[in-house]
Design an enzyme around this catalytic site. Sequence first.
Site, PDB file in Angstrom:
ATOM      1  N   LYS A  89       0.995  -1.591  -0.156  1.00  0.00           N
ATOM      2  CA  LYS A  89       0.117   0.381  -0.539  1.00  0.00           C
ATOM      3  C   LYS A  89       1.265   1.225  -0.100  1.00  0.00           C
ATOM      4  CE  LYS A  89      -3.958   2.299   0.690  1.00  0.00           C
ATOM      5  NZ  LYS A  89      -3.210   2.694  -0.913  1.00  0.00           N
ATOM      6  N   GLN A 110       7.441   3.764   4.368  1.00  0.00           N
ATOM      7  CA  GLN A 110       5.940   2.757   3.404  1.00  0.00           C
ATOM      8  C   GLN A 110       5.245   2.109   4.759  1.00  0.00           C
ATOM      9  OE1 GLN A 110       3.941   5.216   1.548  1.00  0.00           O
ATOM     10  NE2 GLN A 110       2.236   5.199   3.156  1.00  0.00           N
ATOM     11  N   LYS A 113       5.605   3.171   8.200  1.00  0.00           N
ATOM     12  CA  LYS A 113       4.285   4.072   8.069  1.00  0.00           C
ATOM     13  C   LYS A 113       3.179   3.418   8.122  1.00  0.00           C
ATOM     14  CE  LYS A 113       4.504   7.418   5.373  1.00  0.00           C
ATOM     15  NZ  LYS A 113       4.185   8.358   4.643  1.00  0.00           N
ATOM     16  N   LYS A 125       5.089   1.751  -3.356  1.00  0.00           N
ATOM     17  CA  LYS A 125       5.595   2.889  -3.468  1.00  0.00           C
ATOM     18  C   LYS A 125       5.690   3.400  -5.306  1.00  0.00           C
ATOM     19  CE  LYS A 125       4.795   7.470  -2.250  1.00  0.00           C
ATOM     20  NZ  LYS A 125       4.499   7.995  -0.778  1.00  0.00           N
ATOM     21  N   GLY A 164      -2.348   8.376  -4.289  1.00  0.00           N
ATOM     22  CA  GLY A 164      -2.547   9.270  -4.504  1.00  0.00           C
ATOM     23  C   GLY A 164      -0.691   9.955  -3.419  1.00  0.00           C
ATOM     24  N   ASP A 165      -0.064  10.909  -4.175  1.00  0.00           N
ATOM     25  CA  ASP A 165       1.349  11.158  -3.763  1.00  0.00           C
ATOM     26  C   ASP A 165       1.476  12.675  -4.548  1.00  0.00           C
ATOM     27  OD1 ASP A 165       3.859  11.169  -1.889  1.00  0.00           O
ATOM     28  OD2 ASP A 165       4.546  11.567  -3.031  1.00  0.00           O
ATOM     29  N   THR A 208      -4.274  13.387   4.835  1.00  0.00           N
ATOM     30  CA  THR A 208      -2.494  14.276   5.613  1.00  0.00           C
ATOM     31  C   THR A 208      -3.159  15.376   5.982  1.00  0.00           C
ATOM     32  OG1 THR A 208      -2.341  13.268   3.639  1.00  0.00           O
ATOM     33  CG2 THR A 208      -0.146  13.288   4.615  1.00  0.00           C
ATOM     34  N   ASN A 239      -1.846  19.351  -1.928  1.00  0.00           N
ATOM     35  CA  ASN A 239      -2.723  18.391  -0.485  1.00  0.00           C
ATOM     36  C   ASN A 239      -2.352  18.025   0.754  1.00  0.00           C
ATOM     37  OD1 ASN A 239      -3.121  15.758   0.871  1.00  0.00           O
ATOM     38  ND2 ASN A 239      -5.163  16.115  -0.887  1.00  0.00           N
ATOM     39  N   SER A 376      -6.672   5.649   4.271  1.00  0.00           N
ATOM     40  CA  SER A 376      -7.118   5.426   2.960  1.00  0.00           C
ATOM     41  C   SER A 376      -7.579   3.491   3.513  1.00  0.00           C
ATOM     42  CB  SER A 376      -5.065   5.161   1.859  1.00  0.00           C
ATOM     43  OG  SER A 376      -5.086   6.248   1.126  1.00  0.00           O
TER      44      SER A 376
HETATM   45  P1  NDP Z   1       1.233  17.711  -4.459  1.00  0.00           P
HETATM   46  O1  NDP Z   1       1.749  17.593  -6.014  1.00  0.00           O
HETATM   47  O2  NDP Z   1      -0.385  18.522  -3.797  1.00  0.00           O
HETATM   48  O3  NDP Z   1       1.550  19.136  -3.566  1.00  0.00           O
HETATM   49  C1  NDP Z   1       3.279  19.585  -4.005  1.00  0.00           C
HETATM   50  C2  NDP Z   1       3.503  20.037  -2.935  1.00  0.00           C
HETATM   51  O4  NDP Z   1       5.221  20.588  -2.829  1.00  0.00           O
HETATM   52  C3  NDP Z   1       3.941  22.007  -4.519  1.00  0.00           C
HETATM   53  O5  NDP Z   1       3.026  23.076  -3.708  1.00  0.00           O
HETATM   54  C4  NDP Z   1       4.544  21.579  -4.828  1.00  0.00           C
HETATM   55  O6  NDP Z   1       4.992  22.347  -6.018  1.00  0.00           O
HETATM   56  C5  NDP Z   1       5.851  20.948  -4.013  1.00  0.00           C
HETATM   57  N1  NDP Z   1       6.536  20.593  -4.105  1.00  0.00           N
HETATM   58  C6  NDP Z   1       6.806  19.810  -5.032  1.00  0.00           C
HETATM   59  N2  NDP Z   1       8.066  19.283  -5.209  1.00  0.00           N
HETATM   60  C7  NDP Z   1       8.653  20.376  -4.958  1.00  0.00           C
HETATM   61  C8  NDP Z   1      10.525  20.502  -4.825  1.00  0.00           C
HETATM   62  N3  NDP Z   1      11.236  19.425  -5.601  1.00  0.00           N
HETATM   63  N4  NDP Z   1      10.184  21.178  -5.065  1.00  0.00           N
HETATM   64  C9  NDP Z   1      10.203  21.934  -4.043  1.00  0.00           C
HETATM   65  N5  NDP Z   1       8.484  21.970  -4.218  1.00  0.00           N
HETATM   66  C10 NDP Z   1       8.491  21.139  -4.352  1.00  0.00           C
HETATM   67  O7  NDP Z   1       1.736  16.600  -3.043  1.00  0.00           O
HETATM   68  P2  NDP Z   1       1.015  16.164  -1.607  1.00  0.00           P
HETATM   69  O8  NDP Z   1       0.676  17.340  -1.201  1.00  0.00           O
HETATM   70  O9  NDP Z   1       0.369  15.359  -1.628  1.00  0.00           O
HETATM   71  O10 NDP Z   1       2.295  15.985  -1.670  1.00  0.00           O
HETATM   72  C11 NDP Z   1       3.966  16.824  -0.641  1.00  0.00           C
HETATM   73  C12 NDP Z   1       4.479  15.733   0.766  1.00  0.00           C
HETATM   74  O11 NDP Z   1       3.000  14.394   0.902  1.00  0.00           O
HETATM   75  C13 NDP Z   1       5.055  14.612  -0.762  1.00  0.00           C
HETATM   76  O12 NDP Z   1       6.651  14.417   0.615  1.00  0.00           O
HETATM   77  C14 NDP Z   1       4.093  13.646  -0.387  1.00  0.00           C
HETATM   78  O13 NDP Z   1       4.572  12.488  -0.080  1.00  0.00           O
HETATM   79  C15 NDP Z   1       3.359  13.815   1.355  1.00  0.00           C
HETATM   80  N6  NDP Z   1       2.597  12.665   1.636  1.00  0.00           N
HETATM   81  C16 NDP Z   1       1.430  13.098   0.479  1.00  0.00           C
HETATM   82  C17 NDP Z   1       0.479  11.895   1.338  1.00  0.00           C
HETATM   83  C18 NDP Z   1      -0.773  12.617   0.419  1.00  0.00           C
HETATM   84  O14 NDP Z   1      -1.822  12.012   1.464  1.00  0.00           O
HETATM   85  N7  NDP Z   1      -1.245  13.202  -0.464  1.00  0.00           N
HETATM   86  C19 NDP Z   1       0.167  11.183   2.382  1.00  0.00           C
HETATM   87  C20 NDP Z   1       2.117  10.984   2.806  1.00  0.00           C
HETATM   88  C21 NDP Z   1       3.133  11.475   3.001  1.00  0.00           C
HETATM   89  P3  NDP Z   1       5.444  22.586  -7.101  1.00  0.00           P
HETATM   90  O15 NDP Z   1       3.442  22.522  -7.832  1.00  0.00           O
HETATM   91  O16 NDP Z   1       5.581  23.615  -7.539  1.00  0.00           O
HETATM   92  O17 NDP Z   1       5.524  21.634  -7.819  1.00  0.00           O
HETATM   93  O1  2IT Z   2       3.336   9.288   1.957  1.00  0.00           O
HETATM   94  C1  2IT Z   2       2.178   8.832   1.436  1.00  0.00           C
HETATM   95  O2  2IT Z   2       1.143   7.786   3.372  1.00  0.00           O
HETATM   96  C2  2IT Z   2       0.710   8.849   1.104  1.00  0.00           C
HETATM   97  N1  2IT Z   2       1.137   9.375  -0.111  1.00  0.00           N
HETATM   98  C3  2IT Z   2      -0.275   7.810   0.902  1.00  0.00           C
HETATM   99  C4  2IT Z   2      -0.507   6.504   1.124  1.00  0.00           C
HETATM  100  C5  2IT Z   2      -1.655   6.314   0.402  1.00  0.00           C
HETATM  101  O3  2IT Z   2      -1.812   4.801   0.582  1.00  0.00           O
HETATM  102  O4  2IT Z   2      -2.714   6.404   0.553  1.00  0.00           O
END
Ligand code: NDP
Ligand code: 2IT
Length: 445
Positions: A89, A110, A113, A125, A164-165, A208, A239, A376
């Site tokens: 997952k 993961q 986690k 992943k 998603g990620d 998240t 997100n 999830s």
């Molecule tokens: P999104 O794609 O929704 O947003 C990502 C954000 O981070 C954007 O603002 C993006 O800016 C910025 N970003 C991405 N890459 C870079 C980079 N190399 N340098 C600077 N800024 C960057 O992703 P999420 O919000 O879902 O994910 C954010 C983080 O949270 C990640 O590390 C992800 O692994 C983690 N995460 C997400 C979960 C989820 O449920 N979605 C769960 C747990 C962890 P830009 O638009 O300019 O790229």
């Molecule tokens: O990093 C993470 O935990 C996620 N992107 C969410 C993974 C999931 O299966 O909901």
Amino acid sequence: MKILKDVMEQVIKRDPNEPEFHQAVMEVLESLEPVAEKHPEWVKAGIFDRIVEPERQITFRVSWVDDDGNVQVNRGYRIQFNSAIGPYKGGIRLHPSVNASILKFLGFEQILKNSLTGLPMGGGKGGSDFDPKGKSDGEVMRFCQSFMTELERHIGENTDVPAGDIGTGAREIGYMFGQYKRLRNDFTGVLTGKGLTWGGSLARTEATGYGLCYFMDEALRAKGKSLKGATVVISGSGNVAIYATEKIHQLGGKVVALSDSNGYIYDPEGIKLETVQKIKEVERKRISEYIKYHPKAKYTEGCSDIWKIKCDIALPCATQNDIDENSAKTLVANGCYAVGEGANMPSTPEAIDVFIKNKIIFAPSKAANAGGVATSGLEMSQNSMRYPWTFEEVDAKLKDIMVEIYKAASSAAKEYGHEDNLVVGANIAGFLKVANAMYAQGIAY
Ligand code: NDP
Ligand code: 2IT
């Protein structure tokens, strides 16, 4: 400890060009020394040697046709890291920086986690070096369909359940789910983060960011502090950052800055979230647009200086290695007393050292951002039952899970002689369950 050093050396020798993966493994192995001492039977059964090697790693070609009729080729991946306690997952990352090192670090994190959530989920992943930014909906759809045309045969509701990620949100999950269903003629919970009318869970979108705030609320309370009245800086504006901002505001704190990969906005009166949601979720534009609506706010090119803004609490919610040693020192010097990792591995090892040495309340990603995957897991439960819960039911379960993760991490830290060190605590608490399961299931895999 020699055995864990040997494991680390082997990891580096096997894949010398994977720095992010080495970084994630190193941190975990360092935490696990007292566990290895207590469990010689796990050392003998090769648990440590085995947990650092993915059970299966799939790489594939993703070809698609852009709007101009040109053929494009990307590389797709799925890392099926560990299935000891449940189906693989974990999310799918779509970003040009994606490579095996990044996805292996994410898949490895993961495992622990998902174990911390208390739900039956293994670790995985996936992703691609495809960049959804600037692509039309049609291009994103054709990419997602091509990606799923290969991935379809490797996943399933009891095998591997992606989500998603970075770069993969509701739109991408929709296109991938549609293609899976088309190819298999099977409507199952094979992906999470689905739309609410086709198997998605209420509160998954928010989970998240909300979960991060529930975790911080608990960690702060334990130290006689609170989110109420706190000034908060958040990196990212995707997100996780958006829903962390929403919950911080609900709990009485004030978020004054957000960023994207081009720069950051500073609004000392408090970020107006409706504006950010319009720019980011609806229009898919850059965060710099914010100052057009709120001219008193300031936009600065380049994102690393965001950590120079004075704050009580920092929540990195963008990407890995976002806070380095210097940024950590600046945060501490400016009076920041708590850091919660919404992103995965956003602090470098040197930054973490700075936080721990200065007794900052430091909430590591695999504990603090587990609310997304936990929800999830709740989506999977609802899919299996074919019965959806209300927003309030899911949110209450999410909150309980985050509080339990805090308790598990802080009590493991104490039990193993590292009181208040939630990095060690989360690593140990997550590992114990997986190690037990691997040991019980015998050596193969
Ligand atoms: P999104 O794609 O929704 O947003 C990502 C954000 O981070 C954007 O603002 C993006 O800016 C910025 N970003 C991405 N890459 C870079 C980079 N190399 N340098 C600077 N800024 C960057 O992703 P999420 O919000 O879902 O994910 C954010 C983080 O949270 C990640 O590390 C992800 O692994 C983690 N995460 C997400 C979960 C989820 O449920 N979605 C769960 C747990 C962890 P830009 O638009 O300019 O790229
Ligand atoms: O990093 C993470 O935990 C996620 N992107 C969410 C993974 C999931 O299966 O909901």
